[in-house]
Design a protein around this motif. Structure first.
Motif, PDB file in Angstrom:
ATOM      1  N   LEU A  78     -25.506 -31.864 -27.446  1.00 24.80           N
ATOM      2  CA  LEU A  78     -25.238 -30.418 -27.950  1.00 24.80           C
ATOM      3  C   LEU A  78     -26.570 -29.903 -28.618  1.00 24.80           C
ATOM      4  O   LEU A  78     -26.709 -28.837 -28.149  1.00 24.80           O
ATOM      5  CB  LEU A  78     -23.869 -30.446 -28.946  1.00 24.80           C
ATOM      6  CG  LEU A  78     -22.505 -30.590 -28.213  1.00 24.80           C
ATOM      7  CD1 LEU A  78     -21.612 -30.744 -29.606  1.00 24.80           C
ATOM      8  CD2 LEU A  78     -22.189 -29.568 -27.215  1.00 24.80           C
ATOM      9  N   THR A  79     -27.047 -30.865 -29.156  1.00 23.15           N
ATOM     10  CA  THR A  79     -28.303 -30.323 -30.017  1.00 23.15           C
ATOM     11  C   THR A  79     -29.533 -30.071 -28.814  1.00 23.15           C
ATOM     12  O   THR A  79     -30.342 -29.062 -28.771  1.00 23.15           O
ATOM     13  CB  THR A  79     -28.850 -31.373 -31.158  1.00 23.15           C
ATOM     14  OG1 THR A  79     -27.928 -31.424 -31.924  1.00 23.15           O
ATOM     15  CG2 THR A  79     -30.019 -30.971 -31.630  1.00 23.15           C
ATOM     16  N   ALA A  80     -29.355 -31.019 -27.816  1.00 23.96           N
ATOM     17  CA  ALA A  80     -30.671 -30.972 -26.705  1.00 23.96           C
ATOM     18  C   ALA A  80     -30.337 -29.576 -26.050  1.00 23.96           C
ATOM     19  O   ALA A  80     -31.039 -29.298 -25.456  1.00 23.96           O
ATOM     20  CB  ALA A  80     -30.328 -32.079 -25.955  1.00 23.96           C
ATOM     21  N   PHE A  81     -29.044 -28.939 -25.991  1.00 24.75           N
ATOM     22  CA  PHE A  81     -29.034 -27.941 -25.152  1.00 24.75           C
ATOM     23  C   PHE A  81     -28.956 -26.672 -26.458  1.00 24.75           C
ATOM     24  O   PHE A  81     -28.094 -25.660 -26.003  1.00 24.75           O
ATOM     25  CB  PHE A  81     -27.438 -28.000 -24.286  1.00 24.75           C
ATOM     26  CG  PHE A  81     -27.856 -28.999 -23.147  1.00 24.75           C
ATOM     27  CD1 PHE A  81     -28.358 -28.173 -21.992  1.00 24.75           C
ATOM     28  CD2 PHE A  81     -27.403 -30.219 -23.031  1.00 24.75           C
ATOM     29  CE1 PHE A  81     -28.609 -28.934 -20.675  1.00 24.75           C
ATOM     30  CE2 PHE A  81     -27.992 -30.871 -21.980  1.00 24.75           C
ATOM     31  CZ  PHE A  81     -28.412 -30.242 -20.961  1.00 24.75           C
ATOM     32  N   GLY A  82     -29.265 -26.806 -27.453  1.00 24.94           N
ATOM     33  CA  GLY A  82     -29.514 -25.511 -28.062  1.00 24.94           C
ATOM     34  C   GLY A  82     -28.599 -25.423 -29.174  1.00 24.94           C
ATOM     35  O   GLY A  82     -28.659 -24.455 -30.127  1.00 24.94           O
ATOM     36  N   ALA A  83     -27.749 -26.275 -29.714  1.00 27.24           N
ATOM     37  CA  ALA A  83     -26.744 -26.127 -30.763  1.00 27.24           C
ATOM     38  C   ALA A  83     -27.383 -26.128 -31.987  1.00 27.24           C
ATOM     39  O   ALA A  83     -28.317 -26.899 -32.386  1.00 27.24           O
ATOM     40  CB  ALA A  83     -25.811 -27.625 -30.857  1.00 27.24           C
ATOM     41  N   THR A  84     -27.019 -25.238 -32.828  1.00 26.52           N
ATOM     42  CA  THR A  84     -27.744 -25.207 -34.312  1.00 26.52           C
ATOM     43  C   THR A  84     -27.119 -26.033 -35.393  1.00 26.52           C
ATOM     44  O   THR A  84     -25.874 -26.606 -34.971  1.00 26.52           O
ATOM     45  CB  THR A  84     -27.549 -23.789 -34.700  1.00 26.52           C
ATOM     46  OG1 THR A  84     -26.166 -23.491 -34.945  1.00 26.52           O
ATOM     47  CG2 THR A  84     -28.275 -22.964 -33.732  1.00 26.52           C
ATOM     48  N   ALA A  85     -27.537 -26.304 -36.300  1.00 25.06           N
ATOM     49  CA  ALA A  85     -27.004 -27.085 -37.255  1.00 25.06           C
ATOM     50  C   ALA A  85     -25.742 -26.396 -37.688  1.00 25.06           C
ATOM     51  O   ALA A  85     -24.679 -27.140 -38.269  1.00 25.06           O
ATOM     52  CB  ALA A  85     -27.814 -27.329 -38.597  1.00 25.06           C
ATOM     53  N   GLU A  86     -25.631 -25.178 -38.004  1.00 29.57           N
ATOM     54  CA  GLU A  86     -24.397 -24.458 -38.600  1.00 29.57           C
ATOM     55  C   GLU A  86     -23.275 -24.650 -37.372  1.00 29.57           C
ATOM     56  O   GLU A  86     -22.170 -24.650 -37.849  1.00 29.57           O
ATOM     57  CB  GLU A  86     -24.677 -23.066 -38.598  1.00 29.57           C
ATOM     58  CG  GLU A  86     -25.778 -22.586 -39.711  1.00 29.57           C
ATOM     59  CD  GLU A  86     -26.875 -22.924 -39.427  1.00 29.57           C
ATOM     60  OE1 GLU A  86     -27.551 -23.386 -38.396  1.00 29.57           O
ATOM     61  OE2 GLU A  86     -27.918 -22.443 -40.580  1.00 29.57           O
ATOM     62  N   GLN A  87     -23.506 -24.633 -35.982  1.00 26.93           N
ATOM     63  CA  GLN A  87     -22.321 -24.676 -35.263  1.00 26.93           C
ATOM     64  C   GLN A  87     -22.110 -26.167 -35.218  1.00 26.93           C
ATOM     65  O   GLN A  87     -20.947 -26.212 -34.946  1.00 26.93           O
ATOM     66  CB  GLN A  87     -23.275 -24.354 -33.751  1.00 26.93           C
ATOM     67  CG  GLN A  87     -23.612 -22.989 -33.664  1.00 26.93           C
ATOM     68  CD  GLN A  87     -24.144 -22.465 -32.353  1.00 26.93           C
ATOM     69  OE1 GLN A  87     -24.838 -23.457 -31.775  1.00 26.93           O
ATOM     70  NE2 GLN A  87     -23.925 -21.497 -31.701  1.00 26.93           N
ATOM     71  N   ASP A 384     -42.920 -29.369 -25.098  1.00 28.25           N
ATOM     72  CA  ASP A 384     -41.777 -29.588 -25.411  1.00 28.25           C
ATOM     73  C   ASP A 384     -40.633 -29.509 -24.437  1.00 28.25           C
ATOM     74  O   ASP A 384     -40.336 -28.370 -24.192  1.00 28.25           O
ATOM     75  CB  ASP A 384     -41.298 -28.547 -26.635  1.00 28.25           C
ATOM     76  CG  ASP A 384     -39.806 -29.173 -27.268  1.00 28.25           C
ATOM     77  OD1 ASP A 384     -39.118 -29.977 -26.577  1.00 28.25           O
ATOM     78  OD2 ASP A 384     -39.455 -28.746 -28.503  1.00 28.25           O
ATOM     79  N   PRO A 385     -40.422 -30.731 -23.871  1.00 29.05           N
ATOM     80  CA  PRO A 385     -39.306 -30.541 -22.575  1.00 29.05           C
ATOM     81  C   PRO A 385     -38.195 -29.938 -22.910  1.00 29.05           C
ATOM     82  O   PRO A 385     -37.247 -29.554 -22.007  1.00 29.05           O
ATOM     83  CB  PRO A 385     -39.383 -32.067 -22.266  1.00 29.05           C
ATOM     84  CG  PRO A 385     -39.582 -32.850 -23.299  1.00 29.05           C
ATOM     85  CD  PRO A 385     -40.796 -32.005 -24.274  1.00 29.05           C
ATOM     86  N   ALA A 386     -37.613 -29.924 -24.272  1.00 25.68           N
ATOM     87  CA  ALA A 386     -36.502 -29.333 -24.525  1.00 25.68           C
ATOM     88  C   ALA A 386     -36.430 -27.766 -24.450  1.00 25.68           C
ATOM     89  O   ALA A 386     -35.301 -26.908 -24.541  1.00 25.68           O
ATOM     90  CB  ALA A 386     -35.947 -29.693 -25.934  1.00 25.68           C
ATOM     91  N   VAL A 387     -37.612 -27.188 -24.381  1.00 23.85           N
ATOM     92  CA  VAL A 387     -37.777 -25.804 -24.248  1.00 23.85           C
ATOM     93  C   VAL A 387     -38.053 -25.421 -22.811  1.00 23.85           C
ATOM     94  O   VAL A 387     -39.040 -25.483 -22.318  1.00 23.85           O
ATOM     95  CB  VAL A 387     -38.685 -25.120 -25.140  1.00 23.85           C
ATOM     96  CG1 VAL A 387     -39.087 -23.693 -24.923  1.00 23.85           C
ATOM     97  CG2 VAL A 387     -38.726 -25.600 -26.568  1.00 23.85           C
ATOM     98  N   ARG A 388     -36.989 -24.993 -22.041  1.00 16.06           N
ATOM     99  CA  ARG A 388     -37.151 -24.646 -20.756  1.00 16.06           C
ATOM    100  C   ARG A 388     -36.485 -23.248 -20.656  1.00 16.06           C
ATOM    101  O   ARG A 388     -35.516 -22.785 -21.159  1.00 16.06           O
ATOM    102  CB  ARG A 388     -36.163 -25.626 -20.019  1.00 16.06           C
ATOM    103  CG  ARG A 388     -36.793 -26.975 -20.156  1.00 16.06           C
ATOM    104  CD  ARG A 388     -35.964 -28.012 -19.238  1.00 16.06           C
ATOM    105  NE  ARG A 388     -34.602 -28.337 -19.821  1.00 16.06           N
ATOM    106  CZ  ARG A 388     -34.625 -29.514 -20.373  1.00 16.06           C
ATOM    107  NH1 ARG A 388     -35.486 -30.252 -20.953  1.00 16.06           N
ATOM    108  NH2 ARG A 388     -33.193 -29.626 -21.069  1.00 16.06           N
ATOM    109  N   ILE A 389     -36.871 -22.716 -19.455  1.00 18.35           N
ATOM    110  CA  ILE A 389     -36.375 -21.337 -18.893  1.00 18.35           C
ATOM    111  C   ILE A 389     -34.865 -21.227 -19.025  1.00 18.35           C
ATOM    112  O   ILE A 389     -34.217 -22.104 -18.265  1.00 18.35           O
ATOM    113  CB  ILE A 389     -36.986 -20.979 -17.572  1.00 18.35           C
ATOM    114  CG1 ILE A 389     -38.570 -20.698 -17.603  1.00 18.35           C
ATOM    115  CG2 ILE A 389     -36.289 -19.571 -17.278  1.00 18.35           C
ATOM    116  CD1 ILE A 389     -39.189 -20.253 -16.419  1.00 18.35           C
ATOM    117  N   GLY A 390     -34.330 -20.203 -19.629  1.00 17.62           N
ATOM    118  CA  GLY A 390     -33.096 -20.192 -19.529  1.00 17.62           C
ATOM    119  C   GLY A 390     -32.131 -20.952 -20.879  1.00 17.62           C
ATOM    120  O   GLY A 390     -30.868 -20.708 -21.080  1.00 17.62           O
ATOM    121  N   GLN A 391     -32.940 -21.948 -21.473  1.00 18.79           N
ATOM    122  CA  GLN A 391     -32.339 -23.114 -22.430  1.00 18.79           C
ATOM    123  C   GLN A 391     -32.196 -22.298 -23.824  1.00 18.79           C
ATOM    124  O   GLN A 391     -33.115 -21.457 -24.215  1.00 18.79           O
ATOM    125  CB  GLN A 391     -32.991 -24.178 -22.462  1.00 18.79           C
ATOM    126  CG  GLN A 391     -33.007 -25.207 -21.510  1.00 18.79           C
ATOM    127  CD  GLN A 391     -31.629 -26.094 -21.485  1.00 18.79           C
ATOM    128  OE1 GLN A 391     -30.809 -25.626 -21.822  1.00 18.79           O
ATOM    129  NE2 GLN A 391     -31.992 -27.381 -20.911  1.00 18.79           N
TER     130      GLN A 391
END
Length: 427
Positions: A78-87, A384-391
């Motif tokens: 979930l973190t890899a796909f953008g989840a925040t700590a609060e979420q 940073d490979p985690a930063v991708r278009i649309g992510q």
């Protein structure tokens, strides 16, 4: 237009299912239909009617289950796909999950996805929380989910539904799509892409996805769902395909076309996915990346590196200061929904690298607190490979060096650092 008799038969699934989760504590007493009605004009009329029809039919179910009854949602993914700590904290504190599921036949519109996302977003807003797209394993805040749904004319941005992740291997970068299976189509892949074409090839993949999805849904337009849809082995993609997929149909209308060859790569493992691979037409192997560069040049023109570094001169320093001074005001306008129609707010921020910061842009989707900006990446980062278009991305406001309002014609306000960079290139 090139006409070929060679087609690739792609099997059509009998039905498709969308699943969304809303983590809650205790129970949510708001009925789904009431939550949808509370959204008012934030849902387009077609989506509102679709959600109501599905809720009244056996094609959609809305159940509240103890979270212990549901398979574990992995925080690392979930973190890899953008989840925040609060979420993630809210998920950990949740006692129940509202499970929204909808099924529908393959074709257009994808009623299962639009209806389920609309209902889940309505329930998440009523609960004061978020929803989880199980297919993409993504957290979505209700506002972002609602913006991704079609307008009154049925238009969507494909990048809100199809992501283009990539990873590195010995021969270059391996690109895939994640989202075409929502519509019943196999995902795409490309292997051996040179690293300096990261951003451009991500856009190419998105444009090809748009072109093939249109062919796919045209093939499903008959009253009876066919067993196979024939996709052309030689597929053309244009700059217009890319622009439409990103929600900017006015851009790049005349660039291209570029040709690619489709090849079916069936999975050898029954649990793994099969892919449609994008390869050079004919028997060429691409000549060490030359083919990828040729496609990108055809669609975007001769471009340099995807990575651009701000110059620490007086002009750039003044541009950054001007942009940062305007952050509180643009946030206020964004939250008050007083920005001009048909514009998107972007922020530019720095990612650390050994050579200095790499600056990338993100489209703002939520800005609840001044310190934290939630958005979707508008570019692929080389660092940073985690930063991708649309992510999904979460940006610390302290890292922001610029902001801009953009429409289909370009920047309409802001973009001070980019103006300095462009002026330097002209000199």
């Amino acid at each position: 237009m090139i006409i070929t008799d060679d087609f690739l038969p792609v099997p059509v699934p009998e039905s498709l299912t969308a699943t969304y989760l809303v983590p809650i504590r205790g129970r949510l007493d708001v009925p789904p239909a009431e939550a949808v009605a509370a959204l008012g004009g934030r849902l387009s009329a077609p989506v509102r009617d679709l959600a109501r029809q599905l809720l009244a039919s056996p094609l959609m179910s809305v159940d509240t289950r103890p979270i212990s009854d549901f398979p574990h949602l992995p925080p690392d993914l979930l973190t890899a796909f953008g989840a925040t700590a609060e979420q993630l904290d809210r998920l950990a504190a949740a006692t129940s999950l509202v499970v929204v599921q909808a099924s529908y036949r393959p074709g257009w519109p994808p009623a299962h996805e639009w209806g389920a996302r609309a209902v889940a977003a309505a329930l998440a807003e009523a609960a004061g929380g978020d929803l989880v797209d199980v297919f993409g394993l993504q957290f979505l805040d209700p506002a972002a989910a609602l913006r991704s749904l079609p307008d009154d004319e049925g238009r969507i941005r494909l990048v809100d539904w199809v992501l283009v992740p990539y990873s590195s291997d010995d021969g270059g970068l391996w690109f895939t799509t994640k989202g075409l299976r929502r519509f019943g189509l196999l995902e795409l892949q490309t292997q051996g892409v040179p690293a300096h074409l990261t951003r451009a090839w991500g856009a190419v993949m998105t444009g090809v996805a748009r072109r093939l999805l249109r062919t796919w849904t045209d093939g499903l337009a008959e009253p009876e769902v066919p067993a196979f849809v024939q996709l052309p082995v030689l597929t053309a993609v244009t700059g217009h395909d890319i622009a439409v997929a990103y929600g900017n149909p006015q851009q790049h209308e005349t660039s291209g076309p570029a040709l690619l060859r489709l090849e079916l790569d069936p999975a050898t493992d029954p649990e793994a996915d099969s892919f449609l691979s994008l390869r050079p037409p004919g028997n060429s192997d691409g000549g060490g990346g030359r083919y990828f560069a040729t496609v990108c040049a055809t669609l975007f023109g001769e471009t340099g590196s995807d990575v651009r570094y701000a110059r620490p001169d007086d002009a750039m320093s003044r541009a950054i200061a001007t942009a940062r001074d305007g952050l509180p005001g643009i946030r206020e306008r964004f939250l008050a929904d007083t920005l001009p129609d048909e514009v998107q707010l972007l922020v530019k921020y720095g990612l650390p690298t050994e050579e200095g910061p790499e600056f990338v842009w993100a489209g703002v989707t939520s800005w609840a607190t001044p310190e934290r900006i939630v958005g979707a990446s508008a570019s692929d980062a080389a660092a940073d490979p985690a930063v991708r278009i649309g992510q999904p991305v979460v940006v610390d406001a302290l890292d922001v060096i610029d902001w801009a309002l953009v429409d289909g014609t370009g920047v309409v306000e802001g973009g001070w650092t980019q103006a300095v960079l462009d002026a330097g290139e002209r000199n």
